[in-house]
Write a protein that holds these residues in place. Structure first.
Motif, short mmCIF file in Angstrom:
data_model
loop_
_atom_site.label_atom_id
_atom_site.label_comp_id
_atom_site.label_asym_id
_atom_site.label_seq_id
_atom_site.Cartn_x
_atom_site.Cartn_y
_atom_site.Cartn_z
N ILE A 157 0.66 -1.15 0.03
CA ILE A 157 0.08 -0.13 -0.02
C ILE A 157 0.97 1.43 0.09
CG2 ILE A 157 -1.76 1.36 1.17
CD1 ILE A 157 -1.20 -2.32 2.20
N THR A 158 0.61 2.19 -1.09
CA THR A 158 1.33 3.11 -0.96
C THR A 158 0.86 4.77 -0.92
OG1 THR A 158 1.25 3.08 -3.60
CG2 THR A 158 3.17 2.01 -2.58
N GLU A 159 0.04 4.88 -1.90
CA GLU A 159 -0.62 6.40 -1.80
C GLU A 159 -1.85 6.54 -1.04
OE1 GLU A 159 -0.88 7.64 -6.10
OE2 GLU A 159 0.54 6.05 -6.47
N HIS A 160 -1.61 7.62 -0.66
CA HIS A 160 -2.78 8.27 0.17
C HIS A 160 -3.34 7.27 1.36
CE1 HIS A 160 -3.39 10.54 -3.38
NE2 HIS A 160 -3.53 9.64 -3.96
N ALA A 187 -9.29 6.65 -1.30
CA ALA A 187 -8.99 5.42 -2.02
C ALA A 187 -7.27 5.60 -1.98
CB ALA A 187 -9.15 5.51 -3.42
N VAL A 188 -6.79 4.14 -1.60
CA VAL A 188 -5.33 4.03 -1.26
C VAL A 188 -4.93 3.00 -2.67
CG1 VAL A 188 -5.24 4.53 0.95
CG2 VAL A 188 -5.79 2.14 0.00
N ARG A 189 -3.73 3.11 -2.89
CA ARG A 189 -3.32 2.32 -4.14
C ARG A 189 -2.59 1.23 -3.76
NH1 ARG A 189 0.67 4.51 -9.00
NH2 ARG A 189 0.05 2.67 -10.48
N ALA A 208 -2.43 -2.96 13.02
CA ALA A 208 -1.55 -2.09 13.90
C ALA A 208 -0.34 -1.85 12.89
CB ALA A 208 -1.13 -2.90 15.01
N GLN A 209 0.18 -2.63 11.95
CA GLN A 209 1.27 -2.49 11.01
C GLN A 209 0.68 -1.42 10.16
OE1 GLN A 209 1.48 -6.85 9.92
NE2 GLN A 209 3.64 -6.59 10.29
N ASP A 246 4.30 4.84 6.67
CA ASP A 246 3.44 5.57 5.59
C ASP A 246 3.53 4.35 4.30
OD1 ASP A 246 3.31 8.01 6.67
OD2 ASP A 246 5.32 8.45 6.61
N ASP A 247 4.27 3.51 4.57
CA ASP A 247 4.46 2.59 3.31
C ASP A 247 4.61 1.35 3.77
OD1 ASP A 247 5.21 2.04 0.45
OD2 ASP A 247 7.21 1.48 1.05
#
Length: 88
Positions: free
Chosen positions: A5-8, A20-22, A50-51, A56-57
């Motif tokens: 999971i990276t963006e937003h 929405a997340v990428r 939790a992780q 952020d990434d």
């Protein structure tokens, strides 16, 4: 199966409103799926949640069923792929 999971994505607590997340599935970085962060979060175990909120990434190992649900609900401008042997 790994998801990345990276963006937003939220950190510390889920954002309101729901963004929405990428999500990249199974190390396929050709494109990602844009998924409701709240829906994705509900698919995760308590430990994974939790992780998720700690970074952020984040990369998480999920079952094939969860990975396929991400693909099913995800938005992408490309043709969606189907995971073989997704069950389990």
């Amino acid at each position: 199966m790994e998801i990345h999971i990276t963006e937003h994505k939220s950190k510390g607590a889920l954002k309101v409103p729901d963004y929405a997340v990428r999500v990249f599935v199974d190390r396929d970085y050709g494109y990602g799926y844009f998924v409701s962060e709240h829906a994705l979060f509900e698919m995760l175990s308590a430990e994974q949640q939790a992780q998720y909120l700690a970074s952020d990434d984040v990369k998480l190992d999920v079952s094939g069923d969860v990975a396929q649900r991400i693909i099913d609900i995800g938005q992408t401008p490309y043709r969606k792929r189907a995971l073989f042997g997704a069950l389990g």
